[in-house]
Design a protein around this motif. Structure first.
Motif, PDB file in Angstrom:
ATOM      1  N   GLY A 134      -6.797   0.063   0.123  1.00  0.00           N
ATOM      2  CA  GLY A 134      -7.204   1.026  -0.888  1.00  0.00           C
ATOM      3  C   GLY A 134      -7.402   2.430  -0.351  1.00  0.00           C
ATOM      4  N   LEU A 135      -7.488   2.569   0.969  1.00  0.00           N
ATOM      5  CA  LEU A 135      -7.599   3.902   1.563  1.00  0.00           C
ATOM      6  C   LEU A 135      -6.299   4.695   1.412  1.00  0.00           C
ATOM      7  N   ALA A 136      -5.193   4.019   1.110  1.00  0.00           N
ATOM      8  CA  ALA A 136      -3.878   4.680   1.101  1.00  0.00           C
ATOM      9  C   ALA A 136      -3.805   5.869   0.140  1.00  0.00           C
ATOM     10  N   PRO A 137      -4.079   5.701  -1.162  1.00  0.00           N
ATOM     11  CA  PRO A 137      -3.960   6.855  -2.053  1.00  0.00           C
ATOM     12  C   PRO A 137      -5.004   7.928  -1.774  1.00  0.00           C
ATOM     13  N   VAL A 138      -6.209   7.525  -1.361  1.00  0.00           N
ATOM     14  CA  VAL A 138      -7.266   8.498  -1.048  1.00  0.00           C
ATOM     15  C   VAL A 138      -6.873   9.316   0.181  1.00  0.00           C
ATOM     16  N   GLY A 139      -6.428   8.630   1.223  1.00  0.00           N
ATOM     17  CA  GLY A 139      -6.029   9.317   2.443  1.00  0.00           C
ATOM     18  C   GLY A 139      -4.822  10.220   2.235  1.00  0.00           C
ATOM     19  N   ALA A 140      -3.848   9.747   1.447  1.00  0.00           N
ATOM     20  CA  ALA A 140      -2.650  10.553   1.210  1.00  0.00           C
ATOM     21  C   ALA A 140      -2.987  11.822   0.437  1.00  0.00           C
ATOM     22  N   TYR A 141      -3.904  11.729  -0.511  1.00  0.00           N
ATOM     23  CA  TYR A 141      -4.355  12.917  -1.248  1.00  0.00           C
ATOM     24  C   TYR A 141      -5.036  13.898  -0.292  1.00  0.00           C
ATOM     25  N   MET A 142      -5.837  13.370   0.633  1.00  0.00           N
ATOM     26  CA  MET A 142      -6.523  14.215   1.608  1.00  0.00           C
ATOM     27  C   MET A 142      -5.548  14.883   2.568  1.00  0.00           C
ATOM     28  N   VAL A 143      -4.440  14.234   2.861  1.00  0.00           N
ATOM     29  CA  VAL A 143      -3.430  14.839   3.735  1.00  0.00           C
ATOM     30  C   VAL A 143      -2.980  16.177   3.167  1.00  0.00           C
ATOM     31  N   VAL A 144      -2.803  16.227   1.865  1.00  0.00           N
ATOM     32  CA  VAL A 144      -2.313  17.449   1.210  1.00  0.00           C
ATOM     33  C   VAL A 144      -3.433  18.459   1.012  1.00  0.00           C
ATOM     34  N   ALA A 202       0.803  -1.223   0.000  1.00  0.00           N
ATOM     35  CA  ALA A 202       0.000   0.000   0.000  1.00  0.00           C
ATOM     36  C   ALA A 202       0.834   1.271   0.000  1.00  0.00           C
ATOM     37  N   LEU A 203       2.015   1.236   0.593  1.00  0.00           N
ATOM     38  CA  LEU A 203       2.796   2.462   0.750  1.00  0.00           C
ATOM     39  C   LEU A 203       3.132   3.144  -0.573  1.00  0.00           C
ATOM     40  N   PRO A 204       3.519   2.418  -1.627  1.00  0.00           N
ATOM     41  CA  PRO A 204       3.780   3.095  -2.901  1.00  0.00           C
ATOM     42  C   PRO A 204       2.571   3.870  -3.422  1.00  0.00           C
ATOM     43  N   PHE A 205       1.367   3.341  -3.199  1.00  0.00           N
ATOM     44  CA  PHE A 205       0.173   4.047  -3.656  1.00  0.00           C
ATOM     45  C   PHE A 205      -0.128   5.260  -2.782  1.00  0.00           C
ATOM     46  N   ALA A 206       0.319   5.230  -1.540  1.00  0.00           N
ATOM     47  CA  ALA A 206       0.199   6.424  -0.705  1.00  0.00           C
ATOM     48  C   ALA A 206       1.075   7.545  -1.269  1.00  0.00           C
ATOM     49  N   PHE A 207       2.283   7.205  -1.701  1.00  0.00           N
ATOM     50  CA  PHE A 207       3.150   8.200  -2.333  1.00  0.00           C
ATOM     51  C   PHE A 207       2.518   8.736  -3.613  1.00  0.00           C
ATOM     52  N   ILE A 208       1.853   7.860  -4.362  1.00  0.00           N
ATOM     53  CA  ILE A 208       1.167   8.293  -5.575  1.00  0.00           C
ATOM     54  C   ILE A 208       0.091   9.323  -5.235  1.00  0.00           C
ATOM     55  N   GLY A 209      -0.736   9.022  -4.237  1.00  0.00           N
ATOM     56  CA  GLY A 209      -1.785   9.955  -3.847  1.00  0.00           C
ATOM     57  C   GLY A 209      -1.238  11.265  -3.342  1.00  0.00           C
ATOM     58  N   PHE A 210      -0.156  11.209  -2.581  1.00  0.00           N
ATOM     59  CA  PHE A 210       0.436  12.422  -2.012  1.00  0.00           C
ATOM     60  C   PHE A 210       0.974  13.332  -3.109  1.00  0.00           C
ATOM     61  N   PHE A 211       1.779  12.772  -4.007  1.00  0.00           N
ATOM     62  CA  PHE A 211       2.407  13.614  -5.024  1.00  0.00           C
ATOM     63  C   PHE A 211       1.450  13.962  -6.164  1.00  0.00           C
TER      64      PHE A 211
END
Length: 283
Positions: A138-148, A12-21
């Motif tokens: 699956g929450l990883a990219p959604v949550g990371a996008y919300m962080v920003v 999941a972590l790589p997709f969190a980076f995707i959502g963040f950036f």
């Protein structure tokens, strides 16, 4: 590290980076190291809590299954009380971290924890347990996008759905190892409920959907050649894992579960980030 299988963060972590950036590159919000660190804290603590709670709740089942009897709690390396305390501490750190991010992340933190912790009960309730596991990751990219941004957006949701179907698909393959054990002990899984052959077909369908969902963002964001190469690599590894596993030979399931899927997420994220970096500078 052994209790929570920290190496499995690679899914999941790589997709969190995707959502963040994705958020940094497509909005007016500037890159901030503090937000990246807080996002990583949330990712690590949520996953730690989910895995430790799963091991705590499944300790008696794990002790009965020869494949899982070597895990830390049934083997006596970690006590159930230690695992439960570890779960609670990680949940608290997760909620505190969201407080320093934005109000939306803080408000939704109990929902995120409910999803990742509730998975541990699902095998006792429904064969849809694989989908709940996929939803948690699956929450990883959604949550990371919300962080920003403090907002939802269709593209990270598409990536979240891609992770949901991808993880669900390979978790079904992984569950083939315990088909007979689950059936004998009244546990729900797609292999135990529908048989191995149908389970593999369901896994294939989920992975086709995952590939489609990885492609769909091209209709919403600008991408380059590197993104398409990442998509092809991701799709190729999905096909590969289904070619090396059969009901007659499950010896490669661990290789499929760890190596192939870990490489798929990491390499796709690298191609994605390189594609973004070719048109944006974040630092």
């Amino acid at each position: 590290m052994s209790l929570v299988l920290f190496a499995h963060s690679v899914f999941a972590l790589p997709f969190a980076f995707i959502g963040f950036f994705l958020a940094v590159s497509t909005t007016d919000v500037e890159f901030r190291w503090s937000l990246l660190v807080l996002m990583l804290v949330c990712m690590v603590t949520a996953r730690n809590a989910a895995m430790a709670f799963n091991r705590y709740l499944d300790r008696d089942i794990d002790a009965l299954n020869p494949r899982t009897a070597v895990r830390d709690i049934p083997a006596g390396r970690v006590t159930p009380q230690q695992a439960l305390r570890f779960t609670i501490v990680n949940c608290l750190i997760f909620v505190v971290a969201t407080y320093f991010i934005n109000p939306l992340c803080m408000a939704l933190s109990p929902v995120a924890l409910f999803v990742v912790l509730f998975y541990s009960y699902m095998k006792r309730i429904s064969p849809l347990c694989h989908l709940v596991l996929g939803l948690g990751l699956g929450l990883a990219p959604v949550g990371a996008y919300m962080v920003v941004t403090g907002q939802f957006h269709i593209v990270p949701i598409l990536y979240g759905l891609a992770v949901l179907t991808w993880v669900s698909g390979f978790d079904i393959i992984y569950a083939l190892q315990d088909e007979e054990f689950d059936r004998a002990h009244g546990l729900n899984s797609i292999p135990a409920n529908f048989g191995g052959a149908k389970a593999l077909r369901i896994s294939e369908i989920l992975h086709v959907l995952s590939f489609i969902l990885i492609v769909l963002p091209i209709f919403y964001i600008e991408v380059g050649l590197l993104y398409y190469l990442g998509v092809l690599f991701y799709g190729g590894l999905l096909v590969y894992q289904h070619r090396i596993v059969s009901l007659k030979d499950l010896s490669r399931v661990d290789k499929t579960f760890m190596t192939t899927n870990g490489v798929a997420s990491v390499v796709f994220a690298i191609f994605y980030l390189l594609d973004l970096a070719s048109g944006h500078w974040f630092f």
